[in-house]
Design an enzyme around this catalytic site. Structure first.
Site, PDB file in Angstrom:
ATOM      1  CD  GLU A   1     -32.461   8.354  12.138  1.00  0.00           C
ATOM      2  OE1 GLU A   1     -32.936   9.500  12.135  1.00  0.00           O
ATOM      3  OE2 GLU A   1     -33.124   7.342  11.842  1.00  0.00           O
TER       4      GLU A   1
ATOM      5  NE  ARG B   1      -0.537 -12.081  25.746  1.00  0.00           N
ATOM      6  CZ  ARG B   1       0.616 -11.680  25.237  1.00  0.00           C
ATOM      7  NH1 ARG B   1       1.642 -12.512  25.177  1.00  0.00           N
ATOM      8  NH2 ARG B   1       0.750 -10.454  24.769  1.00  0.00           N
TER       9      ARG B   1
ATOM     10  CE  LYS C   1     -11.219  -6.695   6.877  1.00  0.00           C
ATOM     11  NZ  LYS C   1     -10.292  -6.183   7.849  1.00  0.00           N
TER      12      LYS C   1
ATOM     13  N   PRO D   1      -4.968   2.929   4.331  1.00  0.00           N
ATOM     14  CG  PRO D   1      -7.219   3.479   4.501  1.00  0.00           C
ATOM     15  CD  PRO D   1      -6.211   2.486   4.967  1.00  0.00           C
TER      16      PRO D   1
ATOM     17  CE1 TYR E   1      -7.638  -5.336  11.213  1.00  0.00           C
ATOM     18  CE2 TYR E   1      -5.968  -4.463  12.690  1.00  0.00           C
ATOM     19  CZ  TYR E   1      -6.403  -4.755  11.418  1.00  0.00           C
ATOM     20  OH  TYR E   1      -5.607  -4.472  10.339  1.00  0.00           O
TER      21      TYR E   1
ATOM     22  CD  GLU F   1     -11.174  -7.220  10.806  1.00  0.00           C
ATOM     23  OE1 GLU F   1     -11.562  -6.051  10.752  1.00  0.00           O
ATOM     24  OE2 GLU F   1     -10.179  -7.623  10.157  1.00  0.00           O
TER      25      GLU F   1
ATOM     26  CB  CYS G   1      -3.965  -3.902   1.772  1.00  0.00           C
ATOM     27  SG  CYS G   1      -5.595  -3.298   1.371  1.00  0.00           S
TER      28      CYS G   1
ATOM     29  CB  CYS H   1      -8.018  -4.507   3.489  1.00  0.00           C
ATOM     30  SG  CYS H   1      -6.469  -3.752   3.974  1.00  0.00           S
TER      31      CYS H   1
ATOM     32  CG  PHE I   1      -7.794 -14.452   3.389  1.00  0.00           C
ATOM     33  CD1 PHE I   1      -9.072 -14.289   3.913  1.00  0.00           C
ATOM     34  CD2 PHE I   1      -6.737 -13.795   4.000  1.00  0.00           C
ATOM     35  CE1 PHE I   1      -9.287 -13.478   5.012  1.00  0.00           C
ATOM     36  CE2 PHE I   1      -6.942 -12.982   5.109  1.00  0.00           C
ATOM     37  CZ  PHE I   1      -8.216 -12.821   5.622  1.00  0.00           C
TER      38      PHE I   1
ATOM     39  N   GLY J   1      14.822  -7.243  -1.350  1.00  0.00           N
ATOM     40  CA  GLY J   1      15.824  -6.196  -1.248  1.00  0.00           C
ATOM     41  C   GLY J   1      16.534  -6.109   0.102  1.00  0.00           C
TER      42      GLY J   1
ATOM     43  CG  ASP K   1       6.096  -6.588  -3.572  1.00  0.00           C
ATOM     44  OD1 ASP K   1       6.148  -6.147  -2.401  1.00  0.00           O
ATOM     45  OD2 ASP K   1       5.259  -7.433  -3.939  1.00  0.00           O
TER      46      ASP K   1
ATOM     47  CB  SER L   1      -0.903   0.012   1.243  1.00  0.00           C
ATOM     48  OG  SER L   1      -1.575  -1.215   1.378  1.00  0.00           O
TER      49      SER L   1
ATOM     50  CG  HIS M   1     -36.137   8.345  10.197  1.00  0.00           C
ATOM     51  ND1 HIS M   1     -35.592   7.723  11.307  1.00  0.00           N
ATOM     52  CD2 HIS M   1     -37.404   7.887  10.088  1.00  0.00           C
ATOM     53  CE1 HIS M   1     -36.508   6.945  11.859  1.00  0.00           C
ATOM     54  NE2 HIS M   1     -37.615   7.019  11.143  1.00  0.00           N
ATOM     55  N   PRO M   2     -34.817   6.393   7.759  1.00  0.00           N
ATOM     56  CG  PRO M   2     -36.025   4.408   7.738  1.00  0.00           C
ATOM     57  CD  PRO M   2     -35.619   5.557   6.868  1.00  0.00           C
TER      58      PRO M   2
ATOM     59  CG  PHE N   1     -14.712  -4.900   8.341  1.00  0.00           C
ATOM     60  CD1 PHE N   1     -15.825  -4.314   7.751  1.00  0.00           C
ATOM     61  CD2 PHE N   1     -13.495  -4.230   8.253  1.00  0.00           C
ATOM     62  CE1 PHE N   1     -15.718  -3.107   7.071  1.00  0.00           C
ATOM     63  CE2 PHE N   1     -13.388  -3.019   7.585  1.00  0.00           C
ATOM     64  CZ  PHE N   1     -14.499  -2.449   6.996  1.00  0.00           C
TER      65      PHE N   1
HETATM   66  P1  FAD Z   1       2.489  -4.116   2.993  1.00  0.00           P
HETATM   67  O1  FAD Z   1       1.202  -3.903   2.336  1.00  0.00           O
HETATM   68  O2  FAD Z   1       2.620  -5.262   3.915  1.00  0.00           O
HETATM   69  O3  FAD Z   1       3.548  -4.277   1.805  1.00  0.00           O
HETATM   70  C1  FAD Z   1       4.869  -4.609   2.010  1.00  0.00           C
HETATM   71  C2  FAD Z   1       5.381  -5.380   0.803  1.00  0.00           C
HETATM   72  O4  FAD Z   1       6.795  -5.438   0.845  1.00  0.00           O
HETATM   73  C3  FAD Z   1       4.901  -6.819   0.780  1.00  0.00           C
HETATM   74  O5  FAD Z   1       4.497  -7.183  -0.513  1.00  0.00           O
HETATM   75  C4  FAD Z   1       6.144  -7.596   1.167  1.00  0.00           C
HETATM   76  O6  FAD Z   1       6.143  -8.917   0.685  1.00  0.00           O
HETATM   77  C5  FAD Z   1       7.220  -6.751   0.555  1.00  0.00           C
HETATM   78  N1  FAD Z   1       8.553  -6.895   1.135  1.00  0.00           N
HETATM   79  C6  FAD Z   1       8.859  -7.063   2.426  1.00  0.00           C
HETATM   80  N2  FAD Z   1      10.193  -7.099   2.577  1.00  0.00           N
HETATM   81  C7  FAD Z   1      10.726  -6.926   1.347  1.00  0.00           C
HETATM   82  C8  FAD Z   1      12.062  -6.845   0.860  1.00  0.00           C
HETATM   83  N3  FAD Z   1      13.113  -6.929   1.669  1.00  0.00           N
HETATM   84  N4  FAD Z   1      12.252  -6.675  -0.479  1.00  0.00           N
HETATM   85  C9  FAD Z   1      11.196  -6.585  -1.313  1.00  0.00           C
HETATM   86  N5  FAD Z   1       9.927  -6.643  -0.895  1.00  0.00           N
HETATM   87  C10 FAD Z   1       9.696  -6.801   0.416  1.00  0.00           C
HETATM   88  N6  FAD Z   1      -5.923  -2.210   6.903  1.00  0.00           N
HETATM   89  C11 FAD Z   1      -7.011  -1.451   6.658  1.00  0.00           C
HETATM   90  O7  FAD Z   1      -6.861  -0.253   6.456  1.00  0.00           O
HETATM   91  N7  FAD Z   1      -8.256  -1.982   6.637  1.00  0.00           N
HETATM   92  C12 FAD Z   1      -8.479  -3.298   6.830  1.00  0.00           C
HETATM   93  O8  FAD Z   1      -9.629  -3.762   6.803  1.00  0.00           O
HETATM   94  C13 FAD Z   1      -7.357  -4.129   7.077  1.00  0.00           C
HETATM   95  N8  FAD Z   1      -7.534  -5.456   7.256  1.00  0.00           N
HETATM   96  C14 FAD Z   1      -6.440  -6.252   7.428  1.00  0.00           C
HETATM   97  C15 FAD Z   1      -6.642  -7.605   7.580  1.00  0.00           C
HETATM   98  C16 FAD Z   1      -5.584  -8.459   7.752  1.00  0.00           C
HETATM   99  C17 FAD Z   1      -5.816  -9.938   7.895  1.00  0.00           C
HETATM  100  C18 FAD Z   1      -4.254  -7.919   7.772  1.00  0.00           C
HETATM  101  C19 FAD Z   1      -3.075  -8.822   7.947  1.00  0.00           C
HETATM  102  C20 FAD Z   1      -4.042  -6.563   7.630  1.00  0.00           C
HETATM  103  C21 FAD Z   1      -5.130  -5.712   7.456  1.00  0.00           C
HETATM  104  N9  FAD Z   1      -4.974  -4.327   7.313  1.00  0.00           N
HETATM  105  C22 FAD Z   1      -6.073  -3.541   7.105  1.00  0.00           C
HETATM  106  C23 FAD Z   1      -3.652  -3.700   7.417  1.00  0.00           C
HETATM  107  C24 FAD Z   1      -3.049  -3.372   6.039  1.00  0.00           C
HETATM  108  O9  FAD Z   1      -3.017  -4.537   5.260  1.00  0.00           O
HETATM  109  C25 FAD Z   1      -1.661  -2.798   6.227  1.00  0.00           C
HETATM  110  O10 FAD Z   1      -1.704  -1.708   7.099  1.00  0.00           O
HETATM  111  C26 FAD Z   1      -1.032  -2.338   4.922  1.00  0.00           C
HETATM  112  O11 FAD Z   1      -0.987  -3.370   3.980  1.00  0.00           O
HETATM  113  C27 FAD Z   1       0.367  -1.802   5.181  1.00  0.00           C
HETATM  114  O12 FAD Z   1       0.968  -1.400   3.987  1.00  0.00           O
HETATM  115  P2  FAD Z   1       2.537  -1.344   3.874  1.00  0.00           P
HETATM  116  O13 FAD Z   1       2.812  -0.660   2.580  1.00  0.00           O
HETATM  117  O14 FAD Z   1       3.148  -0.806   5.094  1.00  0.00           O
HETATM  118  O15 FAD Z   1       3.015  -2.867   3.793  1.00  0.00           O
HETATM  119  P1  NA7 Z   2      -2.567  -7.185  17.757  1.00  0.00           P
HETATM  120  O1  NA7 Z   2      -3.567  -6.143  17.607  1.00  0.00           O
HETATM  121  O2  NA7 Z   2      -1.183  -6.830  18.168  1.00  0.00           O
HETATM  122  O3  NA7 Z   2      -3.174  -8.299  18.708  1.00  0.00           O
HETATM  123  C1  NA7 Z   2      -2.490  -9.435  19.039  1.00  0.00           C
HETATM  124  C2  NA7 Z   2      -3.365 -10.283  19.925  1.00  0.00           C
HETATM  125  O4  NA7 Z   2      -2.694 -11.508  20.209  1.00  0.00           O
HETATM  126  C3  NA7 Z   2      -3.666  -9.643  21.250  1.00  0.00           C
HETATM  127  O5  NA7 Z   2      -4.945 -10.048  21.637  1.00  0.00           O
HETATM  128  C4  NA7 Z   2      -2.581 -10.238  22.147  1.00  0.00           C
HETATM  129  O6  NA7 Z   2      -2.965 -10.301  23.493  1.00  0.00           O
HETATM  130  C5  NA7 Z   2      -2.473 -11.626  21.606  1.00  0.00           C
HETATM  131  N1  NA7 Z   2      -1.163 -12.233  21.800  1.00  0.00           N
HETATM  132  C6  NA7 Z   2       0.047 -11.677  21.578  1.00  0.00           C
HETATM  133  N2  NA7 Z   2       1.024 -12.553  21.812  1.00  0.00           N
HETATM  134  C7  NA7 Z   2       0.422 -13.695  22.217  1.00  0.00           C
HETATM  135  C8  NA7 Z   2       0.903 -14.970  22.595  1.00  0.00           C
HETATM  136  N3  NA7 Z   2       2.211 -15.241  22.600  1.00  0.00           N
HETATM  137  N4  NA7 Z   2       0.005 -15.912  22.937  1.00  0.00           N
HETATM  138  C9  NA7 Z   2      -1.314 -15.641  22.920  1.00  0.00           C
HETATM  139  N5  NA7 Z   2      -1.844 -14.455  22.559  1.00  0.00           N
HETATM  140  C10 NA7 Z   2      -0.968 -13.491  22.211  1.00  0.00           C
HETATM  141  O7  NA7 Z   2      -2.367  -8.022  16.424  1.00  0.00           O
HETATM  142  P2  NA7 Z   2      -3.273  -8.306  15.187  1.00  0.00           P
HETATM  143  O8  NA7 Z   2      -2.614  -9.457  14.493  1.00  0.00           O
HETATM  144  O9  NA7 Z   2      -4.709  -8.431  15.503  1.00  0.00           O
HETATM  145  O10 NA7 Z   2      -3.081  -6.983  14.356  1.00  0.00           O
HETATM  146  C11 NA7 Z   2      -1.821  -6.666  13.837  1.00  0.00           C
HETATM  147  C12 NA7 Z   2      -1.621  -5.216  13.796  1.00  0.00           C
HETATM  148  O11 NA7 Z   2      -2.463  -4.637  12.844  1.00  0.00           O
HETATM  149  C13 NA7 Z   2      -1.885  -4.543  15.116  1.00  0.00           C
HETATM  150  O12 NA7 Z   2      -0.680  -4.123  15.673  1.00  0.00           O
HETATM  151  C14 NA7 Z   2      -2.800  -3.390  14.791  1.00  0.00           C
HETATM  152  O13 NA7 Z   2      -2.296  -2.154  15.193  1.00  0.00           O
HETATM  153  C15 NA7 Z   2      -2.983  -3.437  13.321  1.00  0.00           C
HETATM  154  P3  NA7 Z   2      -2.572  -9.132  24.569  1.00  0.00           P
HETATM  155  O14 NA7 Z   2      -3.651  -8.091  24.443  1.00  0.00           O
HETATM  156  O15 NA7 Z   2      -1.214  -8.620  24.196  1.00  0.00           O
HETATM  157  O16 NA7 Z   2      -2.597  -9.855  25.853  1.00  0.00           O
END
Ligand code: FAD
Ligand code: NA7
Length: 487
Positions: free
Chosen positions: A468, A217, A61, A335, A196, A200, A53, A58, A180, A128, A36, A16, A463-464, A366
């Site tokens: 609102e 946890r 999901k 975004p 989250y 989700e 994403c 996103c 997925f 890279g 990439d 992104s 409404h509705p 979601f």
């Molecule tokens: P990324 O999109 O992760 O892109 C990084 C890219 O760099 C990847 O393709 C990776 O393979 C590549 N890369 C890594 N290291 C290297 C390297 N050394 N050389 C070359 N390429 C490399 N966000 C939302 O806003 N709405 C949502 O509903 C939402 N749902 C999510 C659901 C899930 C399950 C997950 C996991 C994430 C979700 N997110 C959502 C978060 C969102 O996907 C990320 O915030 C976003 O993709 C971050 O963009 P980025 O550019 O930082 O990295």
């Molecule tokens: P989050 O939002 O960092 O949540 C991770 C969850 O997993 C959270 O409930 C943690 O519990 C739990 N957790 C972390 N480590 C462990 C271990 N070792 N065992 C069991 N449970 C654990 O991650 P997400 O993957 O949902 O989202 C990734 C990022 O995307 C996040 O940082 C957001 O900002 C956006 P805790 O509350 O720490 O006890």
């Protein structure tokens, strides 16, 4: 000096943030290359250009969430007079769902590639790392190295799911990187982690009809308003998701029949076990910075999170920048990455001075009943302003369309947090209900315009709708009045 380096900008990471920065930079006349590369997940899942994403975040999901909502809608439709032969309570064709989702993703991958070609951005499918502060080496699939030089470099490598350090986790567990594209129906599933992503995934799997358990946890949705988080969890529980609180997995073993035996420990230290078809870890994500060989350029990485601390997206190395999920203490949202990437490119290659504003970014969980919010949660507002300086307005509400199918409305709730002095500035808005993202997006623009409580009250509703309800809130928490609807 235009000839010193091959490129004006090299972006590491075509997700992104990286793609947004690259596209903006070429528009401004820069010569740009993007690396990439997707390292396959421990289970072997891999995907194309576009980042988390599009491929494993996103987009898939939201599509699976939609699949689950449709299952719910089929049941509701019968109450509205649609005659549907025996509505199922479990999706009978995971394969078709998965294929439809993956085909959509592949089309997005393709469009992205074409777009890069048309814009004359060089796309290098290599992993890279830094050789020096102006040289990036990409390791290609065949092991060959491609070396490029650039004046400026943007790190946008994002992160990948973490695994717990317990026996069997890596061998038998999956993560959001795999779910997925899973080649078989997930079946009875244990989700570890209640952020989250965990909620989700549990929400849509339960909605698709799979028996789903979340192992928590500590608390649900850390970082979010905890009253809202608990309402989301309660609603999920009433829809059939099992919650195991204060528990941690200890080991995963594969049985002879292929199912997974999960051993876990409860808050009293007692051991338990249960059998699942799938165990999905959603315990947070790790930034992919170590792989960049940051030591070669003296790039500072925070030891615990592996994230990068950047001031206005500039790292401690002056020509190296970072955007997106790799940034320390920034919302991990698409975004956010896109906006920061665009603005950075405009500052680097245009004459812009506009900085990214990371405050009041709206987001939505979601979950089956969605939760959207912008601004501060109640805990944060109290910590920032003091309990005596804020007023919390709230209401449970009843969406019109919930009556006929007799849907559970007990968790439809809105909350507005405002200062109780001065112009009564609104500092947080929270909504649980259908289409929460659609509802909260517009209000986030209003908050950018410094929305106050009197202005919200003077807004005439539509409404509705559920949205609102925000224009109707009047009950304050401090009054102790009952926020449940009286009609
Ligand atoms: P990324 O999109 O992760 O892109 C990084 C890219 O760099 C990847 O393709 C990776 O393979 C590549 N890369 C890594 N290291 C290297 C390297 N050394 N050389 C070359 N390429 C490399 N966000 C939302 O806003 N709405 C949502 O509903 C939402 N749902 C999510 C659901 C899930 C399950 C997950 C996991 C994430 C979700 N997110 C959502 C978060 C969102 O996907 C990320 O915030 C976003 O993709 C971050 O963009 P980025 O550019 O930082 O990295
Ligand atoms: P989050 O939002 O960092 O949540 C991770 C969850 O997993 C959270 O409930 C943690 O519990 C739990 N957790 C972390 N480590 C462990 C271990 N070792 N065992 C069991 N449970 C654990 O991650 P997400 O993957 O949902 O989202 C990734 C990022 O995307 C996040 O940082 C957001 O900002 C956006 P805790 O509350 O720490 O006890």
């Amino acid at each position: 000096d235009n000839t010193k380096y091959q490129y004006d900008l090299v972006v590491i990471g075509g997700g992104s943030g990286g793609l947004a920065a690259a596209k903006e930079a070429v528009e401004l006349g820069a010569r740009v290359a993007v690396f990439d590369y997707v390292t396959p997940s421990p289970r072997g899942s891999k995907w194309g250009l576009g980042g988390t994403c599009v491929n494993v975040g996103c987009i898939p999901k939201k599509l699976m969430h939609q699949a689950a909502l449709l299952g719910e809608a089929i049941h509701e439709a019968t109450a509205f007079g649609w005659q549907i032969p025996e509505p199922k309570s479990i999706i009978n064709d995971w394969e078709s769902l998965k294929t439809a989702v993956q085909n959509h993703i592949k089309s997005v991958n393709w469009v992205t590639r074409v777009e890069l070609r048309n814009k004359k951005i060089d796309y290098i499918n290599g992993n890279g790392y830094f050789k020096d502060s102006h040289t990036v080496v990409g390791v290609m699939k065949n092991g060959e190295e491609k070396v490029v030089t650039a004046d400026k470099i943007i790190i946008a490598v994002g992160g990948r799911p973490r695994y717990p350090d317990i026996p069997g986790a890596l061998e038998y567990g999956i993560t959001s990187d795999d779910i997925f594209s899973l080649d078989h129906a997930p079946g009875k599933t244990l989700i570890v982690g209640a952020g989250y992503i965990g909620l989700e995934c549990a929400g849509f799997l339960n909605g698709l009809g799979y028996e789903t358990t979340i192992m928590v946890r500590s608390i649900v949705l850390r970082g979010f308003d905890q009253q809202m988080a608990n309402l989301v969890a309660e609603e999920m529980e009433q829809r059939g998701v099992n919650f195991i609180y204060q528990a941690k997995p200890k080991a995963v073993k594969k049985q002879d029949d292929g199912r997974l035996m999960v051993h876990w420990v409860d808050r009293n230290g007692e051991m338990h076990e249960d059998i699942y078809d799938t165990i999905l870890f959603a315990i947070g994500r790790e930034a992919l910075t170590v792989q960049l060989k940051p030591e070669n350029v003296g790039l500072e990485i925070l030891p615990e999170t592996k994230k990068i601390f950047a001031k206005n997206e500039q790292t401690n190395v002056s020509n190296i920048f970072a955007v997106g999920d790799v940034l320390h203490k920034r919302p991990e949202l698409t975004p956010v990455a896109i906006h920061a990437g665009k603005l950075l490119a405009r500052r680097l290659f245009g004459n812009s001075v506009e900085q990214m504003d990371y405050t009041n970014v709206a987001t939505t969980v979601f979950s089956p009943l969605e939760y959207g919010c912008v601004g501060m949660g109640e805990e944060d507002a109290i910590e920032n302003y003091g309990k005596e300086n804020i007023e919390v307005y709230h209401a449970f509400y009843k969406p019109t369309e919930f009556f006929i199918p007799q849907k559970n409305m007990s968790h439809c709730y809105v909350k507005v947090i405002a200062l109780n002095n001065g112009d009564e500035r609104i500092v947080g808005m929270h909504f649980i209900g259908p289409h929460a993202g659609e509802v909260i997006q517009g209000f986030s623009a209003a908050m950018k315009c410094k929305l106050t409580f009197p202005i919200l009250k003077s807004t005439v509703g539509i409404h509705p709708t559920s949205a609102e309800e925000f224009t109707r809130v009047f009950i304050t928490k401090s009054s102790g009045m009952d926020p449940t609807p009286q009609s």
